[in-house]
Design a protein around this motif. Structure first.
Motif, PDB file in Angstrom:
ATOM      1  N   ASP A 128       0.863  -1.178   0.000  1.00  0.00           N
ATOM      2  CA  ASP A 128       0.000   0.000   0.000  1.00  0.00           C
ATOM      3  C   ASP A 128       0.905   1.235   0.000  1.00  0.00           C
ATOM      4  O   ASP A 128       2.027   1.171   0.511  1.00  0.00           O
ATOM      5  CB  ASP A 128      -0.888  -0.021   1.251  1.00  0.00           C
ATOM      6  N   PRO A 129       0.457   2.359  -0.566  1.00  0.00           N
ATOM      7  CA  PRO A 129       1.310   3.563  -0.532  1.00  0.00           C
ATOM      8  C   PRO A 129       1.727   3.980   0.867  1.00  0.00           C
ATOM      9  O   PRO A 129       2.772   4.607   1.042  1.00  0.00           O
ATOM     10  CB  PRO A 129       0.408   4.629  -1.171  1.00  0.00           C
ATOM     11  N   GLY A 130       0.951   3.615   1.877  1.00  0.00           N
ATOM     12  CA  GLY A 130       1.308   3.977   3.241  1.00  0.00           C
ATOM     13  C   GLY A 130       2.585   3.321   3.740  1.00  0.00           C
ATOM     14  O   GLY A 130       3.167   3.762   4.740  1.00  0.00           O
ATOM     15  N   LEU A 131       3.066   2.277   3.036  1.00  0.00           N
ATOM     16  CA  LEU A 131       4.276   1.593   3.480  1.00  0.00           C
ATOM     17  C   LEU A 131       5.509   2.479   3.411  1.00  0.00           C
ATOM     18  O   LEU A 131       6.492   2.223   4.092  1.00  0.00           O
ATOM     19  CB  LEU A 131       4.511   0.333   2.633  1.00  0.00           C
ATOM     20  N   VAL A 132       5.498   3.517   2.567  1.00  0.00           N
ATOM     21  CA  VAL A 132       6.667   4.386   2.457  1.00  0.00           C
ATOM     22  C   VAL A 132       6.496   5.641   3.310  1.00  0.00           C
ATOM     23  O   VAL A 132       7.217   6.622   3.117  1.00  0.00           O
ATOM     24  CB  VAL A 132       6.947   4.771   0.983  1.00  0.00           C
ATOM     25  N   GLY A 133       5.580   5.626   4.259  1.00  0.00           N
ATOM     26  CA  GLY A 133       5.488   6.692   5.241  1.00  0.00           C
ATOM     27  C   GLY A 133       4.714   7.917   4.822  1.00  0.00           C
ATOM     28  O   GLY A 133       4.803   8.952   5.495  1.00  0.00           O
ATOM     29  N   VAL A 134       3.944   7.815   3.734  1.00  0.00           N
ATOM     30  CA  VAL A 134       3.239   8.997   3.250  1.00  0.00           C
ATOM     31  C   VAL A 134       2.221   9.490   4.274  1.00  0.00           C
ATOM     32  O   VAL A 134       2.251  10.649   4.697  1.00  0.00           O
ATOM     33  CB  VAL A 134       2.539   8.691   1.906  1.00  0.00           C
ATOM     34  N   ALA A 135       1.318   8.605   4.708  1.00  0.00           N
ATOM     35  CA  ALA A 135       0.251   9.026   5.618  1.00  0.00           C
ATOM     36  C   ALA A 135       0.773   9.413   7.004  1.00  0.00           C
ATOM     37  O   ALA A 135       0.397  10.474   7.521  1.00  0.00           O
ATOM     38  CB  ALA A 135      -0.810   7.935   5.719  1.00  0.00           C
ATOM     39  N   PRO A 136       1.652   8.618   7.656  1.00  0.00           N
ATOM     40  CA  PRO A 136       2.148   9.046   8.979  1.00  0.00           C
ATOM     41  C   PRO A 136       2.921  10.358   8.939  1.00  0.00           C
ATOM     42  O   PRO A 136       2.753  11.205   9.829  1.00  0.00           O
ATOM     43  CB  PRO A 136       3.058   7.879   9.407  1.00  0.00           C
ATOM     44  N   GLY A 137       3.761  10.550   7.922  1.00  0.00           N
ATOM     45  CA  GLY A 137       4.502  11.809   7.823  1.00  0.00           C
ATOM     46  C   GLY A 137       3.586  12.990   7.597  1.00  0.00           C
ATOM     47  O   GLY A 137       3.777  14.063   8.180  1.00  0.00           O
ATOM     48  N   ALA A 138       2.569  12.795   6.727  1.00  0.00           N
ATOM     49  CA  ALA A 138       1.610  13.871   6.481  1.00  0.00           C
ATOM     50  C   ALA A 138       0.817  14.193   7.743  1.00  0.00           C
ATOM     51  O   ALA A 138       0.571  15.369   8.052  1.00  0.00           O
ATOM     52  CB  ALA A 138       0.669  13.478   5.343  1.00  0.00           C
ATOM     53  N   ALA A 139       0.422  13.158   8.488  1.00  0.00           N
ATOM     54  CA  ALA A 139      -0.357  13.384   9.708  1.00  0.00           C
ATOM     55  C   ALA A 139       0.450  14.146  10.748  1.00  0.00           C
ATOM     56  O   ALA A 139      -0.064  15.062  11.404  1.00  0.00           O
ATOM     57  CB  ALA A 139      -0.833  12.045  10.274  1.00  0.00           C
ATOM     58  N   LEU A 140       1.718  13.780  10.927  1.00  0.00           N
ATOM     59  CA  LEU A 140       2.557  14.476  11.908  1.00  0.00           C
ATOM     60  C   LEU A 140       2.717  15.943  11.539  1.00  0.00           C
ATOM     61  O   LEU A 140       2.586  16.834  12.395  1.00  0.00           O
ATOM     62  CB  LEU A 140       3.926  13.796  11.993  1.00  0.00           C
ATOM     63  N   ALA A 141       2.999  16.226  10.269  1.00  0.00           N
ATOM     64  CA  ALA A 141       3.167  17.613   9.848  1.00  0.00           C
ATOM     65  C   ALA A 141       1.850  18.380   9.950  1.00  0.00           C
ATOM     66  O   ALA A 141       1.839  19.568  10.317  1.00  0.00           O
ATOM     67  CB  ALA A 141       3.703  17.663   8.414  1.00  0.00           C
ATOM     68  N   ALA A 142       0.729  17.698   9.642  1.00  0.00           N
ATOM     69  CA  ALA A 142      -0.564  18.371   9.706  1.00  0.00           C
ATOM     70  C   ALA A 142      -0.914  18.770  11.132  1.00  0.00           C
ATOM     71  O   ALA A 142      -1.332  19.910  11.391  1.00  0.00           O
ATOM     72  CB  ALA A 142      -1.651  17.463   9.125  1.00  0.00           C
ATOM     73  N   VAL A 143      -0.742  17.850  12.084  1.00  0.00           N
ATOM     74  CA  VAL A 143      -1.085  18.184  13.470  1.00  0.00           C
ATOM     75  C   VAL A 143      -0.096  19.202  14.034  1.00  0.00           C
ATOM     76  O   VAL A 143      -0.470  20.062  14.851  1.00  0.00           O
ATOM     77  CB  VAL A 143      -1.141  16.914  14.341  1.00  0.00           C
ATOM     78  N   ALA A 144       1.158  19.155  13.596  1.00  0.00           N
ATOM     79  CA  ALA A 144       2.118  20.166  14.029  1.00  0.00           C
ATOM     80  C   ALA A 144       1.691  21.549  13.542  1.00  0.00           C
ATOM     81  O   ALA A 144       1.807  22.550  14.266  1.00  0.00           O
ATOM     82  CB  ALA A 144       3.516  19.825  13.524  1.00  0.00           C
ATOM     83  N   TRP A 145       1.191  21.614  12.314  1.00  0.00           N
ATOM     84  CA  TRP A 145       0.722  22.899  11.784  1.00  0.00           C
ATOM     85  C   TRP A 145      -0.501  23.388  12.552  1.00  0.00           C
ATOM     86  O   TRP A 145      -0.603  24.576  12.886  1.00  0.00           O
ATOM     87  CB  TRP A 145       0.386  22.762  10.306  1.00  0.00           C
ATOM     88  N   ILE A 146      -1.431  22.475  12.850  1.00  0.00           N
ATOM     89  CA  ILE A 146      -2.642  22.867  13.555  1.00  0.00           C
ATOM     90  C   ILE A 146      -2.329  23.350  14.968  1.00  0.00           C
ATOM     91  O   ILE A 146      -2.867  24.364  15.440  1.00  0.00           O
ATOM     92  CB  ILE A 146      -3.633  21.685  13.594  1.00  0.00           C
ATOM     93  N   VAL A 147      -1.441  22.639  15.663  1.00  0.00           N
ATOM     94  CA  VAL A 147      -1.171  22.940  17.072  1.00  0.00           C
ATOM     95  C   VAL A 147      -0.150  24.061  17.235  1.00  0.00           C
ATOM     96  O   VAL A 147      -0.303  24.937  18.102  1.00  0.00           O
ATOM     97  CB  VAL A 147      -0.690  21.667  17.807  1.00  0.00           C
ATOM     98  N   LEU A 148       0.897  24.060  16.399  1.00  0.00           N
ATOM     99  CA  LEU A 148       2.011  24.985  16.591  1.00  0.00           C
ATOM    100  C   LEU A 148       2.126  26.061  15.518  1.00  0.00           C
ATOM    101  O   LEU A 148       2.984  26.937  15.631  1.00  0.00           O
ATOM    102  CB  LEU A 148       3.334  24.199  16.634  1.00  0.00           C
ATOM    103  N   GLY A 149       1.284  26.001  14.497  1.00  0.00           N
ATOM    104  CA  GLY A 149       1.495  26.881  13.349  1.00  0.00           C
ATOM    105  C   GLY A 149       0.755  28.196  13.387  1.00  0.00           C
ATOM    106  O   GLY A 149       0.794  28.939  12.397  1.00  0.00           O
ATOM    107  N   ALA A 150       0.091  28.542  14.497  1.00  0.00           N
ATOM    108  CA  ALA A 150      -0.676  29.795  14.547  1.00  0.00           C
ATOM    109  C   ALA A 150       0.172  31.018  14.208  1.00  0.00           C
ATOM    110  O   ALA A 150      -0.261  31.884  13.429  1.00  0.00           O
ATOM    111  CB  ALA A 150      -1.329  29.947  15.915  1.00  0.00           C
ATOM    112  N   PRO A 151       1.403  31.167  14.753  1.00  0.00           N
ATOM    113  CA  PRO A 151       2.207  32.338  14.381  1.00  0.00           C
ATOM    114  C   PRO A 151       2.555  32.375  12.895  1.00  0.00           C
ATOM    115  O   PRO A 151       2.615  33.452  12.291  1.00  0.00           O
ATOM    116  CB  PRO A 151       3.479  32.175  15.236  1.00  0.00           C
ATOM    117  N   LEU A 152       2.751  31.186  12.296  1.00  0.00           N
ATOM    118  CA  LEU A 152       3.090  31.148  10.870  1.00  0.00           C
ATOM    119  C   LEU A 152       1.888  31.500  10.006  1.00  0.00           C
ATOM    120  O   LEU A 152       2.039  32.107   8.945  1.00  0.00           O
ATOM    121  CB  LEU A 152       3.613  29.763  10.498  1.00  0.00           C
ATOM    122  N   ILE A 153       0.701  31.103  10.466  1.00  0.00           N
ATOM    123  CA  ILE A 153      -0.504  31.401   9.685  1.00  0.00           C
ATOM    124  C   ILE A 153      -0.674  32.907   9.511  1.00  0.00           C
ATOM    125  O   ILE A 153      -1.017  33.399   8.427  1.00  0.00           O
ATOM    126  CB  ILE A 153      -1.746  30.790  10.373  1.00  0.00           C
TER     127      ILE A 153
END
Length: 371
Positions: free
Chosen positions: A120-145
């Motif tokens: 499955d495409p998830g075997l190369v880390g696409v979904a976990p890496g995207a999820a980590l970056a997405a939640v980091a943006w949601i939680v920590l990205g307010a100043p960048l927004i």
């Protein structure tokens, strides 16, 4: 001399006998691809016609035909239908088509690279890496927004998710390299390990997030085309287009790779280059799709199986047919997501899992995948 002539005539007769079967095989493959294209077209029209506001397919085609012209003054229902089709449903359908085509072809490519129908495409880390970056943006990205231009603020989350998926995949590919050779087994285990690490980081960020941030992240992970805009389409389209263009060029190499890496190398396939190109193309296409639409499971796993069962394992047919059927399946699931609980909307990932998981279990029980 006589025996030689007889052998040659025998070979000629065998070739002539095989020719109709070969032509029949090519004709069947063409018909299969055409059928997938018809299903994709019907699903696309259905995605534009069906919803809380139902519009007839004929009216949808008329609106699309006049999309690039300046319409006469429209009032009432006609104006609303034009706005619904062109401004709301069309970008959603295009994004769904890109996501379905890219995810399904990526699944077929990964199954060929790993020589495993469970890949499955998830075997190369696409979904976990995207999820980590997405939640980091949601939680920590307010100043960048606040630093982004007004038109770019809505793209912060998908851009962060895409970069996270791409960086994770590049790191996994780097860990799998040994002396210029990419080990598929190491790639698999590195993907599992880094995926677990990324999931742990995601859990930690969710733990420290506010309730609103947690809800936003959970909604994103469930997958949806509800926030589709032309900006998101523009973000996804180039990367999925690269995957769709490169995929068919890998067909011969993937067919040879099914016999083993050594055998593929001996028939002239540049195995290492093939693996690197395939993994990077999958990471780019699926990473962009996950970034824009969230995590949508089972399309990349189930659709190639459907095509393989119907049209055979040859990648020259499998890859384009998977892309077309992926469009039909994902848009069909999106139609169900909008209609089942109307006027509310089910998460798209929930619908694909509810349909895909039982089908996959059926495949396993039928022993068409393993055993």
């Amino acid at each position: 001399m006589t025996s030689t002539l007889m052998q040659e005539r025998g070979m000629e007769s065998d070739i002539e006998a095989d020719a109709p079967a070969h032509r029949a095989g090519r004709s069947g493959a063409a018909l299969g691809i055409a059928a997938c294209a018809v299903l994709a077209g019907l699903a696309f029209i259905g995605a534009l016609a069906l919803g809380p506001v139902s519009i007839t397919p004929a009216r949808v085609l008329a609106i699309l035909g006049d999309a690039f012209s300046v319409p006469a003054e429209e009032i009432g229902r006609a104006a609303r239908e034009r706005m619904v089709v062109l401004d709301i449903r069309l970008p959603r359908a295009v994004l769904g088509a890109l996501t379905g085509a890219g995810t399904a072809m990526a699944g077929a490519v990964m199954q060929g690279v790993f020589r495993n129908p469970l890949a499955d495409p998830g075997l190369v880390g696409v979904a976990p890496g995207a999820a980590l970056a997405a939640v980091a943006w949601i939680v920590l990205g307010a100043p960048l927004i606040e630093m982004l231009p007004a038109g770019w603020q809505s793209l912060g989350l998908p851009l962060a998710a895409f970069l996270g998926s791409l960086l994770t995949t590049l790191l996994i590919a780097r860990l799998a390299m040994r002396g210029g050779t990419m080990s598929v087994a190491t790639l698999l285990f590195a993907g599992l390990a880094l995926g677990a690490l990324a999931s742990a980081g995601t859990g930690l960020l969710v733990f420290i997030s506010s309730e609103q941030q947690s809800r936003e992240f959970v909604f994103w992970t469930l997958g949806s085309l509800g926030g589709a805009t032309w900006s998101k389409v523009a973000l996804v389209a180039p990367f999925v287009a690269v995957l769709l263009a490169i995929g068919p060029l890998l067909a011969r190499g993937l067919d040879a790779l099914a016999l083993g890496e050594a055998e593929a190398f001996h028939v002239g396939v540049p195995v290492e280059r093939l693996k690197r190109i395939a993994i990077l193309a999958v990471a780019a296409g699926v990473g962009a799709s996950v970034a824009a639409a969230g995590v949508i499971g089972f399309v990349g796993l189930v659709v190639p199986h459907l095509v393989r069962m119907s049209l055979g394992p040859g990648h020259r047919v499998l890859l384009p047919a998977s892309a077309l059927l992926g469009v039909a399946v994902l848009l069909g699931a999106d139609i169900l997501a909008r209609l089942i609980a109307a006027p509310a909307e089910l998460p798209l990932g929930v619908v694909t899992a509810l349909v895909g998981a039982p089908f996959f279990l059926w495949l396993l029980l039928r022993r068409r995948v393993i055993g």
